[in-house]
Design a protein around this motif. Sequence first.
Motif, mmCIF file in Angstrom:
data_model
loop_
_atom_site.group_PDB
_atom_site.id
_atom_site.type_symbol
_atom_site.label_atom_id
_atom_site.label_comp_id
_atom_site.label_asym_id
_atom_site.label_seq_id
_atom_site.Cartn_x
_atom_site.Cartn_y
_atom_site.Cartn_z
ATOM 1 N N LEU A 60 83.165 27.108 52.213
ATOM 2 C CA LEU A 60 82.357 26.718 51.058
ATOM 3 C C LEU A 60 83.255 26.310 49.894
ATOM 4 N N ALA A 61 84.374 27.006 49.727
ATOM 5 C CA ALA A 61 85.277 26.709 48.617
ATOM 6 C C ALA A 61 85.809 25.283 48.723
ATOM 7 N N LYS A 76 84.377 22.745 49.648
ATOM 8 C CA LYS A 76 83.389 21.732 49.290
ATOM 9 C C LYS A 76 83.111 21.685 47.794
ATOM 10 N N GLN A 77 83.644 22.643 47.034
ATOM 11 C CA GLN A 77 83.387 22.674 45.593
ATOM 12 C C GLN A 77 84.078 21.491 44.911
ATOM 13 N N ARG A 78 83.353 20.858 43.996
ATOM 14 C CA ARG A 78 83.914 19.676 43.325
ATOM 15 C C ARG A 78 83.305 19.517 41.959
#
Lengths: 555, 555
Positions: free
Chosen positions: A46-47, A49-51
């Motif tokens: 998940l990290a 994909k953070q943007r």
Amino acid sequence: MAQAQLKMKLKKVPRKSPAVPASKKAGPPPSKPEPRKIVRLTAADLAEKQREISVSEFFTKNRHLLGFDSPAKALLTTVKEAVDNALDACEEAGILPDILIEIQAISETRYRVAVQDNGPGIVKAQIPKIFGQLLYGSKFHRLRQSRGQQGIGISAAGMYGQLTTGKPITVISRVGANKPAHKFDIQIDTRRNAPVVTADDEVEWKPEHGTRVEIEIEATYKKGRHSVDGYVEQTAMANPHAAIAYVAPDGERLTMERVAAELPKPPLEIKPHPHGVELGILLKMLHETKARNLRAFLSGEFSRVSPAVAEEIARGASLSPNMTPQKAAREQAEALYNAVQATKLMAPPSNVLSPIGEELLLTGLKKQVEARFYAATTRSPSVYRGNPFLVEAALAYGADSLPADEPITLLRFANRVPLLYQQSACAVTKSVIQTNWKSYGIQQSRGALPSGPIILMVHIASVWVPFTSESKESVASYPQIAKEIRLALQDVGRKLGIFIRRGLREEDAEKKRSYIEKYIPHIGIALQEILGIDDKRKEKVCATLKDTLERSRQL
Amino acid sequence: MAQAQLKMKLKKVPRKSPAVPASKKAGPPPSKPEPRKIVRLTAADLAEKQREISVSEFFTKNRHLLGFDSPAKALLTTVKEAVDNALDACEEAGILPDILIEIQAISETRYRVAVQDNGPGIVKAQIPKIFGQLLYGSKFHRLRQSRGQQGIGISAAGMYGQLTTGKPITVISRVGANKPAHKFDIQIDTRRNAPVVTADDEVEWKPEHGTRVEIEIEATYKKGRHSVDGYVEQTAMANPHAAIAYVAPDGERLTMERVAAELPKPPLEIKPHPHGVELGILLKMLHETKARNLRAFLSGEFSRVSPAVAEEIARGASLSPNMTPQKAAREQAEALYNAVQATKLMAPPSNVLSPIGEELLLTGLKKQVEARFYAATTRSPSVYRGNPFLVEAALAYGADSLPADEPITLLRFANRVPLLYQQSACAVTKSVIQTNWKSYGIQQSRGALPSGPIILMVHIASVWVPFTSESKESVASYPQIAKEIRLALQDVGRKLGIFIRRGLREEDAEKKRSYIEKYIPHIGIALQEILGIDDKRKEKVCATLKDTLERSRQL
């Protein structure tokens, strides 16, 4: 790509990752045993994909928030944003506005919108950012009644043009007779939310000062009240000091003459009122002020705080008026906040707003429709969250052109801008629905707009209008605002009620009169037969009878 | 300060500035002579006031856009944003969600909200940005059904806490049994829209994985359908696979058991469909792609485009399938865009959505209310702007607990999240109002919700739900969405209509039966008198008569 990645994870992760065991003890509330777990993404997945999301990307994807959800609305929104800016600029420079709106059809689904004003023009260095960056402008960081307030509108229109036609926004501007006109082509780099200038020239341009904006967009053109045509008419109603020329895509030219020969009283910029400032803002203001002590901070950065009042507030917070504001801790700020709330202060200055006024409201309505009855009211200013605002309402009743059994025509305005969409979400509409129109002799179903031959106009003016979305199509229902709208509606409603009741009484009287006139001749004939009187005497009896009955009816 | 500046300008500028002469020729449309000019600000003055607005500043001032317009709503919005994230995280990790919601009253107007989940946890490095920066997240740049999609919600709740109490948001998170738990205190620097970490510790925390968020906010707590209590109930209805424990400020504990023992079918991430992509986006994608030729670009970055279809599209645009996409000019992109629109393509994949399903919809409704009739429908997926979506509807009719003459109770959901505010602005409400409920035997005033003892539930699931504002309280009226809602309503409406008509027929029959039973004994007595028959014979005649009439009634 993303789909492929997901499938890969689906197969691999459960076997590899120890991060998410099928623990039955984890998690707060007690629950039934968990029968099956399809572990898919771990915290690490998940990290990845953070943007960050740029504000331009956000509004490109959410363009309906800006009023670009349908091609017909896109045309209107583009015109509206450009005209808002044009009128604001003229008024800030003290110039009576002459606005030209031209819409040229490129195809059935593509139009080129041009809006030109005789305003003060824009300094060259500012043009790219004003038109090519969202959240940039002069109106956000102040409290002053104006049409624009967010720094989004015109650059959003340019972004929509770029999104749907790939073409840049074109701006021509000139700041004075002895200065050259500049012409820019500007695009937005949506990932960075920054302007990209693709052309920058000095050009020959006839007007001595002013700005012209051209945007090519995907759109459809329709006639009607929710169209650009309707918008132009309503804008003229709320801006009687502006001359507006409008060339529609079909070549038809509409010219709205200037009705008021003077600019409206200029609205004034005010400082925030202490009662409308939240603790977090107060804390930030304390840390960022240039004032050297608390006394100077309070009396210098807020309205309605004299040095004496500042000392009273400081005392209430058990703080020294001489303390250094920049060093205030959260707890001190909170004590100050509570002391502010507990201190009686004068309401914010109310002479800073620029209403349309009852007289010009009526003039506007009378130009729109020939009716049997008109009423208008401009309420005194009031305050929500420390912001002064006022409500005006006007109505026209009983025109032949208005259907008697349809819902009334409701025209909503905020800071002189007509609001054409999202009617049902608006505090104005809600207040109209909640008003008891039956008591004024108007039909109304429960939970619906009243029905009848009525045009109802409501205007909200404020140093900060709380809109329900960035497209500024409807006003949020702050309780104080809803209350003022209701009072304004009751005011014009009562006037209408008196007129309608008088009308009903007269109708009743008219009916009685017609009965009298219908039956008296028959009574005359009967009397003539019974008493054997001659025609002349019969006429006299009839006249006397009629006179007597008329008089008795009037008692 | 600004006020003083303004006054100064009022006096000085007209004499000094040559930029704004009182020219009568300037400005586009012809107009009456201008009688008076109060020149105030020049282009240079206006330029000085231009400034960038950070997205945090924007939303602080416009906090009602995020659902923080009233203290009662602020409490709900804070809980909702935290629970949305909790459920999304659990489901993405394939974990059956156990959610704990605790609201602690600090004072009448201040509450501390805590939401804890058993999700996968958050990698330490990501925590500050996720909770301390607006427009940051993993869900915006993808097409996949989830509750969050904007990267605003939870950081906005933190910002509201900071604004109203000055306190930071507290986050505890742990990604696995053999990893430590981290506890952060995070504030937002609103001017830079960036997180400021004020505390960062390793802590003892019992759960093996999960996240706990705590925010202290100014708020008020109320009971009722629009409250946190109502939200929790409705969330359980739409998420039967989640166990939710809720501790209200008054200490009352509500536990919603897990109804479905399995996670719903996981929604899938998809690529954009070519028919939903605007020219500007296509242009940007062309310039940013890593594909080496047009064929690979089209087939690789869109759904439903095979290499063969890609070649067909290229041919339609008179472009080579081997051209370098990064070099495409605007005109070439436009030709490509037109070719894409003209090419028949399969609709976007429809198996990517995760509906609640008719069965669980009915289970949810039955838990809510004991009614005489239930109906549910899950429509097939459809497409708006290239985005797959589907609509579900369910209703319960005729419960004693529901008033018969009030407007129906409408429950709206989007991606399993209950929408509690802005009902009138929502496409769902509009479609309900526009549906002709009278034809199903339900009362309805024109332009209003139908009235009757009905709970109506409508759920929209999509890879991208178009909300009318950032607070995600109502769905924008895209025509395709409105149509699908209407069809779903008609489906459950028809079923209800059949039930109601049958009920009316039975009522009618019941009435006839009661007439028969009422009058037959009298006929019996009359016959006895006329014919002189005995009691036994009279009874027999009566029975025969009743039987005959009953049978004739049933024909």
